[in-house]
Design a protein around this motif. Sequence first.
Motif, short mmCIF file in Angstrom:
data_model
loop_
_atom_site.label_atom_id
_atom_site.label_comp_id
_atom_site.label_asym_id
_atom_site.label_seq_id
_atom_site.Cartn_x
_atom_site.Cartn_y
_atom_site.Cartn_z
N ASP A 2 1.21 -0.84 -0.11
CA ASP A 2 0.27 0.08 -0.09
C ASP A 2 0.52 1.27 0.19
O ASP A 2 0.60 2.35 -0.42
N ALA A 3 2.06 1.60 0.72
CA ALA A 3 2.75 2.37 0.51
C ALA A 3 3.62 2.05 -0.68
O ALA A 3 3.77 3.68 -0.73
N THR A 5 2.46 1.85 -3.34
CA THR A 5 0.72 2.16 -4.19
C THR A 5 0.48 3.66 -3.92
O THR A 5 0.62 4.68 -5.01
N ARG A 6 0.26 3.87 -3.21
CA ARG A 6 0.51 5.02 -2.40
C ARG A 6 1.10 6.79 -2.84
O ARG A 6 1.31 7.96 -3.42
N ASP A 7 2.59 5.82 -2.70
CA ASP A 7 3.69 7.28 -2.89
C ASP A 7 4.79 5.99 -3.90
O ASP A 7 6.21 6.15 -3.42
N HIS A 47 5.62 0.04 -10.00
CA HIS A 47 4.17 1.14 -9.34
C HIS A 47 5.41 2.85 -10.51
O HIS A 47 4.91 3.51 -10.46
N ARG A 51 3.29 5.19 -12.22
CA ARG A 51 4.05 6.84 -12.49
C ARG A 51 4.17 7.52 -13.75
O ARG A 51 3.89 8.40 -14.11
#
Length: 101
Positions: A2-3, A5-7, A47, A51
């Motif tokens: 999650d970390a 994916t978020r950043d 990821h 981005r």
Amino acid sequence: MDAVTRDPAGAHTSASLARAAHVSERHLARLFTDEVGTTPMRFVEDHRLERAKTLLLDGASVAEAARHSGFASGDNLRRVFVRRLGVTPSEFRARFGGLTG
């Protein structure tokens, strides 16, 4: 996960990911391979690459896309693009930048 994916641009290393999961780096690598089908650092790179692709298509320069997606430099971003996609970031933008959804 999650970390990342978020950043995607965060300071994600094998050690920091393992600490966050409260496991050793080696155990994290095994868990990732078994559960996700890839290594932790490949997951991070995936990821970051996604981005960077989005940023480039939104008009960011190669240097901006590198900085905001977690690559250390435009050169690093170029190397990853060529290795993974077979084109430079500029070629990617030229090829796909005009497409609309």
